[in-house]
Motif scaffolding. Structure first.
Motif, short mmCIF file in Angstrom:
data_model
loop_
_atom_site.label_atom_id
_atom_site.label_comp_id
_atom_site.label_asym_id
_atom_site.label_seq_id
_atom_site.Cartn_x
_atom_site.Cartn_y
_atom_site.Cartn_z
N ASN A 82 9.88 46.70 39.60
CA ASN A 82 11.25 46.45 39.15
C ASN A 82 12.24 47.49 39.68
N ASN A 83 11.87 48.18 40.74
CA ASN A 83 12.75 49.20 41.28
C ASN A 83 13.98 48.61 41.95
N THR A 84 15.08 49.33 41.89
CA THR A 84 16.30 48.94 42.59
C THR A 84 16.19 49.37 44.06
N LYS A 85 17.18 48.94 44.86
CA LYS A 85 17.21 49.36 46.26
C LYS A 85 17.28 50.87 46.36
N GLU A 86 18.11 51.47 45.53
CA GLU A 86 18.27 52.93 45.56
C GLU A 86 16.96 53.64 45.25
N GLN A 87 16.23 53.12 44.26
CA GLN A 87 14.95 53.73 43.90
C GLN A 87 13.92 53.58 45.01
N ILE A 88 13.90 52.42 45.66
CA ILE A 88 12.98 52.21 46.79
C ILE A 88 13.31 53.17 47.92
N ALA A 126 14.32 45.97 53.96
CA ALA A 126 15.38 45.10 53.45
C ALA A 126 16.45 45.90 52.71
N ALA A 127 16.02 46.90 51.96
CA ALA A 127 16.98 47.74 51.23
C ALA A 127 17.88 48.52 52.18
N LYS A 128 17.34 48.90 53.33
CA LYS A 128 18.08 49.72 54.29
C LYS A 128 18.90 48.89 55.28
N PHE A 129 18.29 47.82 55.81
CA PHE A 129 18.90 47.13 56.95
C PHE A 129 19.40 45.72 56.65
N GLY A 130 19.12 45.18 55.46
CA GLY A 130 19.61 43.85 55.14
C GLY A 130 18.54 42.78 55.23
N PRO A 131 18.94 41.51 55.39
CA PRO A 131 17.99 40.38 55.31
C PRO A 131 16.77 40.53 56.21
N VAL A 132 15.61 40.30 55.62
CA VAL A 132 14.32 40.42 56.32
C VAL A 132 13.50 39.17 56.08
N SER A 133 12.83 38.70 57.11
CA SER A 133 11.84 37.63 56.97
C SER A 133 10.48 38.20 57.37
N ARG A 146 1.57 34.56 42.91
CA ARG A 146 2.92 34.48 42.32
C ARG A 146 3.48 35.88 42.07
N ILE A 147 2.64 36.78 41.59
CA ILE A 147 3.08 38.16 41.34
C ILE A 147 3.46 38.84 42.65
N LEU A 148 2.61 38.68 43.68
CA LEU A 148 2.88 39.30 44.97
C LEU A 148 4.14 38.71 45.60
N SER A 149 4.30 37.39 45.52
CA SER A 149 5.46 36.74 46.11
C SER A 149 6.74 37.18 45.44
N LYS A 150 6.71 37.36 44.13
CA LYS A 150 7.89 37.83 43.41
C LYS A 150 8.30 39.21 43.89
N ASN A 151 7.31 40.07 44.10
CA ASN A 151 7.60 41.42 44.60
C ASN A 151 8.13 41.38 46.03
N ARG A 152 7.54 40.52 46.86
CA ARG A 152 7.90 40.46 48.27
C ARG A 152 9.29 39.85 48.50
N SER A 153 9.75 39.00 47.59
CA SER A 153 10.96 38.23 47.84
C SER A 153 12.24 38.88 47.32
N ARG A 154 12.17 40.12 46.87
CA ARG A 154 13.39 40.82 46.43
C ARG A 154 14.23 41.26 47.62
N PHE A 155 15.46 41.62 47.35
CA PHE A 155 16.37 42.20 48.35
C PHE A 155 16.58 41.28 49.55
N ASN A 156 16.63 39.99 49.29
CA ASN A 156 16.85 39.00 50.38
C ASN A 156 15.73 39.03 51.41
N ILE A 157 14.50 39.12 50.90
CA ILE A 157 13.33 39.02 51.77
C ILE A 157 12.81 37.59 51.71
N ARG A 177 18.06 37.69 61.26
CA ARG A 177 17.28 38.36 60.22
C ARG A 177 16.19 39.18 60.91
N LEU A 178 15.92 40.38 60.44
CA LEU A 178 14.78 41.14 60.96
C LEU A 178 13.52 40.36 60.65
N LEU A 179 12.66 40.19 61.63
CA LEU A 179 11.40 39.46 61.43
C LEU A 179 10.24 40.44 61.49
#
Length: 287
Positions: A82-88, A126-133, A146-157, A177-179
């Protein structure tokens, strides 16, 4: 029943990672690492074989430290839920990030490996450079997926399925988007090209090279590793397929393999040695 067990273990380990003192955590996860080293004979043996193929010394020490490191990465994953971009970003430092700025007018493919805390890698990018795929596969356990996907899909991932994702990959690159692609696992030779890895023949995915050729994308190898109490993301020399001669796909793919090799040489105990890396050309060594 199996999913229930996975879920129970997940919440138990998350509780330990978040709510117990670090001294207790260190003892617990060190014992866990030693337990895997001693009792998970299947994966320990694969690691031993791979390290021998790469001609490393002190193999048993590397294996045990690898288990310790991945216990640490698991704790980080649990804490980062549940970390924010700043925390990451407070947990990561970037080295040679200016390389990305040089190619901002072209699609960018980041190739990496199962090295260090690669789950934190995608969040930090994603937190540093923006949208990532990112290109990935689903876990065998639906509940853990489902747990892993929820973690992976934050910050416009955006997570693109590894199988059948070509159209989505091209769209992501066209939209700038960065790939991110993990390129270090063994693949069937029909899905890759023959390359060299620690002087051994391997079959290496050529996916990044093919998409780079089709869309004039630049390939930038990058890896994450622990440096003290932080994680460092390092960017390697870019691979511009337009600047290559001859078999451009094979040359670009070999450059990715060489970048992974260089990263592993610097710190072998952060690589995920449990893959059957040399299976395509040396299947007998794993029997």
């Amino acid at each position: 029943m199996v999913d229930f067990l996975y879920l129970w273990l997940y919440y138990m380990l998350r509780f330990i990672a978040i709510y117990t003192p670090k001294a207790i955590q260190n003892i617990f996860f060190d014992l866990l690492a030693k337990g895997f080293y001693k009792f998970d004979k299947k994966h320990t043996n694969i690691m031993r074989i791979n390290l021998k193929m790469c001609k490393f010394e002190n193999i048993e020490e590397i294996i045990l430290q690898t288990y310790r490191n991945f216990a640490h990465f698991g704790v980080e994953f649990l804490r980062n839920q549940n970390n924010t971009k700043e925390q990451i970003l407070s947990k990561v430092e970037f080295k040679n990030a200016q390389i990305l700025d040089k190619f901002k007018e072209r699609p960018i493919i980041i190739t990496t490996a199962h090295y260090g805390n690669w789950e934190l890698f995608s969040l930090a990018m994603a937190a540093k450079f923006g949208p990532v795929s990112i290109v990935g596969r689903n876990l065998d356990s639906p509940v853990m997926d489902r747990i892993l996907s929820k973690n992976r899909s934050r910050f416009n991932i955006e997570v693109i399925p590894k199988s059948g994702g070509a159209r989505a990959i091209m769209k992501a690159l066209q939209n700038r988007r960065l790939l991110g692609i993990l390129v270090d696992q063994n693949v069937d030779i029909r899905d890759g090209v023959e390359c060299e890895f620690f002087s051994n023949r391997i079959s290496h995915t050529h996916a990044a090279s093919i998409f780079a050729a089709k869309l004039n994308a630049i390939i930038i190898p990058a890896f994450i590793k622990r440096v003290g109490d932080k994680n460092e993301i390092s960017f390697y020399d870019p691979i511009d397929i337009n600047q290559l001669n001859g078999d451009k796909i094979k040359q670009a793919t070999q450059a990715q393999s060489s970048a992974t090799q260089d990263m592993i040489k610097s710190k072998p105990d952060e690589y995920f040695w449990m893959h059957k890396k040399f299976k395509q050309f040396y299947p007998e060594i794993y029997k």
